[in-house]
Design an enzyme around this catalytic site. Structure first.
Site, PDB file in Angstrom:
ATOM      1  N   THR A  18       0.819  -1.215   0.000  1.00 37.49           N
ATOM      2  CA  THR A  18       0.000   0.000   0.000  1.00 37.49           C
ATOM      3  C   THR A  18       0.851   1.262   0.000  1.00 37.49           C
ATOM      4  O   THR A  18       0.390   2.319  -0.407  1.00 37.49           O
ATOM      5  CB  THR A  18      -0.934   0.022   1.230  1.00 37.49           C
ATOM      6  OG1 THR A  18      -0.144  -0.102   2.416  1.00 37.49           O
ATOM      7  CG2 THR A  18      -1.930  -1.109   1.171  1.00 37.49           C
ATOM      8  N   ARG A  22       8.801  -2.155   0.964  1.00 34.22           N
ATOM      9  CA  ARG A  22       9.516  -2.053   2.237  1.00 34.22           C
ATOM     10  C   ARG A  22      10.180  -3.380   2.569  1.00 34.22           C
ATOM     11  O   ARG A  22       9.549  -4.433   2.487  1.00 34.22           O
ATOM     12  CB  ARG A  22       8.565  -1.657   3.374  1.00 34.22           C
ATOM     13  CG  ARG A  22       8.020  -0.258   3.225  1.00 34.22           C
ATOM     14  CD  ARG A  22       7.145   0.137   4.387  1.00 34.22           C
ATOM     15  NE  ARG A  22       6.491   1.412   4.117  1.00 34.22           N
ATOM     16  CZ  ARG A  22       5.557   1.948   4.890  1.00 34.22           C
ATOM     17  NH1 ARG A  22       5.153   1.325   5.974  1.00 34.22           N
ATOM     18  NH2 ARG A  22       5.015   3.107   4.587  1.00 34.22           N
ATOM     19  N   SER A 113       8.279   5.054   6.318  1.00 36.96           N
ATOM     20  CA  SER A 113       7.271   5.764   7.101  1.00 36.96           C
ATOM     21  C   SER A 113       7.538   5.678   8.589  1.00 36.96           C
ATOM     22  O   SER A 113       8.539   6.173   9.091  1.00 36.96           O
ATOM     23  CB  SER A 113       5.873   5.243   6.746  1.00 36.96           C
ATOM     24  OG  SER A 113       4.882   6.038   7.357  1.00 36.96           O
ATOM     25  N   HIS A 114       6.661   5.010   9.318  1.00 32.82           N
ATOM     26  CA  HIS A 114       6.727   4.952  10.777  1.00 32.82           C
ATOM     27  C   HIS A 114       7.557   3.778  11.279  1.00 32.82           C
ATOM     28  O   HIS A 114       7.659   3.567  12.481  1.00 32.82           O
ATOM     29  CB  HIS A 114       5.312   4.847  11.334  1.00 32.82           C
ATOM     30  CG  HIS A 114       4.531   3.699  10.759  1.00 32.82           C
ATOM     31  ND1 HIS A 114       4.154   3.662   9.435  1.00 32.82           N
ATOM     32  CD2 HIS A 114       4.080   2.553  11.314  1.00 32.82           C
ATOM     33  CE1 HIS A 114       3.501   2.536   9.199  1.00 32.82           C
ATOM     34  NE2 HIS A 114       3.453   1.846  10.319  1.00 32.82           N
ATOM     35  N   LYS A 126       8.848   4.358  -2.645  1.00 33.05           N
ATOM     36  CA  LYS A 126       7.586   4.329  -3.376  1.00 33.05           C
ATOM     37  C   LYS A 126       7.603   5.392  -4.471  1.00 33.05           C
ATOM     38  O   LYS A 126       8.345   6.378  -4.391  1.00 33.05           O
ATOM     39  CB  LYS A 126       6.386   4.521  -2.454  1.00 33.05           C
ATOM     40  CG  LYS A 126       6.178   5.911  -1.887  1.00 33.05           C
ATOM     41  CD  LYS A 126       4.838   5.967  -1.151  1.00 33.05           C
ATOM     42  CE  LYS A 126       4.563   7.359  -0.587  1.00 33.05           C
ATOM     43  NZ  LYS A 126       3.226   7.455   0.013  1.00 33.05           N
ATOM     44  N   ASP A 277       5.606  11.388  12.276  1.00 29.67           N
ATOM     45  CA  ASP A 277       6.326  10.131  12.092  1.00 29.67           C
ATOM     46  C   ASP A 277       7.568  10.312  11.238  1.00 29.67           C
ATOM     47  O   ASP A 277       8.001  11.426  10.961  1.00 29.67           O
ATOM     48  CB  ASP A 277       5.398   9.080  11.477  1.00 29.67           C
ATOM     49  CG  ASP A 277       5.033   9.380  10.028  1.00 29.67           C
ATOM     50  OD1 ASP A 277       4.982  10.566   9.679  1.00 29.67           O
ATOM     51  OD2 ASP A 277       4.809   8.429   9.256  1.00 29.67           O
ATOM     52  N   ASP A 279       8.385  10.005   8.000  1.00 30.88           N
ATOM     53  CA  ASP A 279       8.375  10.794   6.769  1.00 30.88           C
ATOM     54  C   ASP A 279       7.408  11.970   6.802  1.00 30.88           C
ATOM     55  O   ASP A 279       7.196  12.626   5.782  1.00 30.88           O
ATOM     56  CB  ASP A 279       8.076   9.906   5.561  1.00 30.88           C
ATOM     57  CG  ASP A 279       6.677   9.311   5.575  1.00 30.88           C
ATOM     58  OD1 ASP A 279       6.135   9.100   6.683  1.00 30.88           O
ATOM     59  OD2 ASP A 279       6.136   9.018   4.500  1.00 30.88           O
ATOM     60  N   ASP A 281       4.066  12.203   7.372  1.00 27.03           N
ATOM     61  CA  ASP A 281       2.697  12.181   6.857  1.00 27.03           C
ATOM     62  C   ASP A 281       1.662  11.772   7.907  1.00 27.03           C
ATOM     63  O   ASP A 281       0.468  11.818   7.624  1.00 27.03           O
ATOM     64  CB  ASP A 281       2.583  11.297   5.611  1.00 27.03           C
ATOM     65  CG  ASP A 281       2.906   9.829   5.874  1.00 27.03           C
ATOM     66  OD1 ASP A 281       3.283   9.474   7.001  1.00 27.03           O
ATOM     67  OD2 ASP A 281       2.785   9.031   4.916  1.00 27.03           O
ATOM     68  N   ARG A 282       2.109  11.389   9.091  1.00 21.71           N
ATOM     69  CA  ARG A 282       1.159  11.008  10.150  1.00 21.71           C
ATOM     70  C   ARG A 282       1.236  11.996  11.301  1.00 21.71           C
ATOM     71  O   ARG A 282       2.181  12.758  11.424  1.00 21.71           O
ATOM     72  CB  ARG A 282       1.457   9.597  10.651  1.00 21.71           C
ATOM     73  CG  ARG A 282       1.331   8.527   9.583  1.00 21.71           C
ATOM     74  CD  ARG A 282       1.664   7.153  10.137  1.00 21.71           C
ATOM     75  NE  ARG A 282       1.672   6.169   9.066  1.00 21.71           N
ATOM     76  CZ  ARG A 282       1.077   4.990   9.119  1.00 21.71           C
ATOM     77  NH1 ARG A 282       0.418   4.629  10.197  1.00 21.71           N
ATOM     78  NH2 ARG A 282       1.135   4.153   8.107  1.00 21.71           N
ATOM     79  N   THR A 344      -7.803   0.724   2.934  1.00 26.54           N
ATOM     80  CA  THR A 344      -6.618   1.340   3.511  1.00 26.54           C
ATOM     81  C   THR A 344      -5.605   1.618   2.402  1.00 26.54           C
ATOM     82  O   THR A 344      -5.398   0.806   1.513  1.00 26.54           O
ATOM     83  CB  THR A 344      -6.007   0.424   4.572  1.00 26.54           C
ATOM     84  OG1 THR A 344      -6.933   0.299   5.658  1.00 26.54           O
ATOM     85  CG2 THR A 344      -4.695   0.967   5.093  1.00 26.54           C
ATOM     86  N   GLU A 363      -7.306   8.392   7.931  1.00 25.43           N
ATOM     87  CA  GLU A 363      -7.157   6.983   8.266  1.00 25.43           C
ATOM     88  C   GLU A 363      -6.936   6.839   9.764  1.00 25.43           C
ATOM     89  O   GLU A 363      -6.323   7.708  10.402  1.00 25.43           O
ATOM     90  CB  GLU A 363      -5.959   6.377   7.528  1.00 25.43           C
ATOM     91  CG  GLU A 363      -6.092   6.369   6.029  1.00 25.43           C
ATOM     92  CD  GLU A 363      -4.881   5.752   5.347  1.00 25.43           C
ATOM     93  OE1 GLU A 363      -5.068   5.153   4.276  1.00 25.43           O
ATOM     94  OE2 GLU A 363      -3.765   5.864   5.896  1.00 25.43           O
ATOM     95  N   LYS A 376      -1.331  12.086   2.921  1.00 20.42           N
ATOM     96  CA  LYS A 376      -1.632  12.537   4.269  1.00 20.42           C
ATOM     97  C   LYS A 376      -0.530  13.483   4.721  1.00 20.42           C
ATOM     98  O   LYS A 376       0.575  13.453   4.193  1.00 20.42           O
ATOM     99  CB  LYS A 376      -1.785  11.358   5.226  1.00 20.42           C
ATOM    100  CG  LYS A 376      -0.764  10.254   5.125  1.00 20.42           C
ATOM    101  CD  LYS A 376      -1.182   9.071   5.988  1.00 20.42           C
ATOM    102  CE  LYS A 376      -0.210   7.909   5.869  1.00 20.42           C
ATOM    103  NZ  LYS A 376      -0.497   7.070   4.689  1.00 20.42           N
ATOM    104  N   ARG A 496      -3.945  -6.744  12.177  1.00 17.96           N
ATOM    105  CA  ARG A 496      -4.546  -5.577  12.819  1.00 17.96           C
ATOM    106  C   ARG A 496      -6.005  -5.875  13.125  1.00 17.96           C
ATOM    107  O   ARG A 496      -6.753  -6.340  12.259  1.00 17.96           O
ATOM    108  CB  ARG A 496      -4.443  -4.347  11.921  1.00 17.96           C
ATOM    109  CG  ARG A 496      -3.021  -3.947  11.558  1.00 17.96           C
ATOM    110  CD  ARG A 496      -2.958  -2.488  11.150  1.00 17.96           C
ATOM    111  NE  ARG A 496      -1.764  -2.136  10.419  1.00 17.96           N
ATOM    112  CZ  ARG A 496      -0.564  -1.913  10.950  1.00 17.96           C
ATOM    113  NH1 ARG A 496      -0.411  -2.046  12.253  1.00 17.96           N
ATOM    114  NH2 ARG A 496       0.462  -1.578  10.190  1.00 17.96           N
TER     115      ARG A 496
END
Length: 543
Positions: A18, A22, A113-114, A126, A277, A279, A281-282, A344, A363, A376, A496
């Protein structure tokens, strides 16, 4: 300068998830691994001859070396222009903005990311398309197809570029611009929000703490919050990006941002707390003594967005990922605007944003954003909260209480079971789905099942259909559970489990999430025979 075609590939397991590809950092460091994936990406988009790209990342280990490789490959493949953040740094929303502002053909973002960073941790890459958003499924499918058949990649032997020096450079016929990573993004934020109003908030004694978690948002937050808006020096902590995020886990949630949470729950807490986070975006939003779930944050922002200049005319609609609570749906219904439930992955919001069907998206995994970019945006969410606080002159806790009194409260939690053996996780999901026809009207831990299904999304813009996006179970009394396997980990599977319980406007909103969700959690554990499948019932992380 010599251009070479290097015989290499294919490598197994280069299917983008998504958020791109990674893997462990050492995997990306294997000779030819990164190169074959980048060449496959170039091949999948019809090559990059004559095209322009934005390139940047979150500063994690191998970020700078990977950028040097990509620049030499882009030049060897005939690209005309590469725009790179100074030091190789660009937040994900900043990349999206630059793609849109400079009208480039796309961009490459180097981040996991995180996920933690370091030579023994995670790395990722990505591709974002010309609208600034993540590559849609049609493009990632083509990228994967190319990884299966690649046998060579093209690269230049040019010397490395001085990434730390702003200026113009050249590799062969390709021009390279090393730019300030913050300035364009900061200018966009000033266009969206009432900076004078927020300055007045800080000059009136308002205090905040922003934890950049040793990640890419640090320079952005320092420049905007402290230098432009007047937050006190030291309001931004852990502001210098590091290759291993200071040895921490750059995921803005109460578990990994514990230092911030402890301060916000203490008697000496500032008025407002936030984190971002790896990068950028969160986001995590915290008031004094008050944690705001990402689902509630989206709903509050939707209900109050009109208080910021960019959204004063109202919203076209709100979209949320399927596992995110239905809190924003209730706001959209009251406002009389569109409401969408998507799989997602931020790429699913792109069509809705481009078509003008929605303005805000969110999200449950702490990502919120709007039509200003196609990603985001963690700092954007913090600034919108500050704009709302400056106008309403209330605490975060009071804003939440007022919101629940009007719309009701969606108690919500996500439980992550990490590094689960893939076969065990798949078996749990398969056995649960096999029960779906028989589940309605059955009772589990006192809750009666109303419906059970596997979520499929029919895109209202392009007509595409995405199947198997998660398992949904709704219970009587406003309870819901969602289960899905995440594609953002690099080891085993991450299961999850999302738990939700609605309490109407007149209900008691003072329960802890743990107490309000106890029954639905017990029902999921019983229904899935969780312990027998994965050997445990306690999550690694609960948020």
């Amino acid at each position: 300068m010599t251009l070479s075609s290097i015989q290499k590939g294919p490598f197994e397991g280069q299917k983008p998830g998504t958020s791109g590809l990674r893997k462990k950092t050492r995997v990306f460091m294997e000779p030819g691994y990164l190169e074959c994936f980048v060449q496959s990406t170039f091949n999948a988009i019809g090559g990059v001859a004559g095209k322009s790209l934005v390139i940047g990342g979150d500063g994690r280990f191998y970020n700078d070396k990977a950028i040097q490789i990509i620049l030499k490959m882009a030049a060897a493949n005939g690209a005309a222009l590469a725009i790179v953040g100074q030091g190789g740094l660009l937040s994900t929303p900043a990349v999206s903005h630059l793609i849109r502002k400079r009208k480039t053909d796309g961009g490459l973002i180097l981040s996991a990311s995180h996920n933690p960073g370091g030579i023994d941790e995670d790395f990722g890459i990505k591709y974002n398309v010309a609208n600034g958003g993540p590559a849609p499924e049609s493009v990632t499918a083509s990228m994967f197809d190319e990884t299966l058949k690649i046998t060579e990649y093209r690269i230049s032997d040019a010397p490395d570029i001085a990434l730390d020096q702003i200026g113009q450079y050249q590799i062969g016929e390709m021009r390279i611009e090393i730019i300030d990573p913050v300035s364009d993004y900061a200018a966009l934020m000033e266009d969206l929000f009432d900076f004078d109003k927020i300055k007045g908030l800080f000059s009136g004694g308002f205090t905040m703490r922003f934890d950049a978690m040793h990640a890419v948002t640090g320079p952005y937050a320092k420049a905007i919050l402290e230098d432009q808006l007047g937050a006190a020096a030291g309001s931004v902590i852990n502001a210098v990006p590091s290759e291993d995020f200071g040895g921490g886990h750059p995921d803005p949630n109460p578990v990994w941002a514990k230092v911030l949470m402890d301060e916000m729950m203490s008697p000496a807490a500032p008025d407002f707390g936030a984190a971002s986070d790896g990068d950028g975006d969160r986001n995590m939003i915290v008031g004094r003594g008050t944690y705001v779930t990402p689902s509630d944050s989206l709903a509050v922002l939707a209900a109050n967005a009109h208080l910021a200049p960019a959204y004063a005319a109202g919203l076209a609609g709100v979209a949320r990922s399927m596992p995110t609570s239905a809190a924003s749906d209730r706001v959209a219904e009251k406002l009389g605007i569109n409401s969408f439930e998507t799989p997602t992955g931020w790429k699913f919001f792109g069509n809705l944003l481009d078509a003008g069907k929605v303005t805000l998206c969110g999200e449950e995994s702490a990502g919120t954003g709007s039509d200003h970019v196609r990603e985001k945006d963690g700092l954007w969410a913090v600034l919108l909260w500050l704009n709302i606080l400056a106008v309403r002159q209330q605490s975060v806790a009071d804003i939440l209480k007022d919101h629940w009194a009007e719309y009701g409260r969606n108690y919500y939690s996500r439980h992550d079971y990490e590094a689960v053996p893939t076969e065990a996780a798949n078996a749990l999901m398969a056995q649960l789905e096999a029960q779906f026809d028989a589940l309605p009207d059955t009772v589990w831990s006192g809750l009666t099942v109303i419906t059970a299904d596997s979520f499929s999304y029919h895109d209202p813009v392009d007509g595409s259909v995405s199947h198997n996006q998660g398992l949904r179970i709704s219970f009587g009394g406003g309870a819901r559970a969602v289960l899905r396997l995440s594609g953002t980990g690099t080891e085993g599977a991450t299961l999850r489990v999302y738990l939700e319980q609605y309490a109407g406007p007149e209900a008691d909103h003072s329960l802890t999430a743990e107490a309000a969700l106890a029954s639905v959690r017990a029902a999921v554990i019983e229904m899935t025979a969780m312990h027998s499948h994965i050997g445990r019932t306690e999550p690694n992380v609960g948020t």
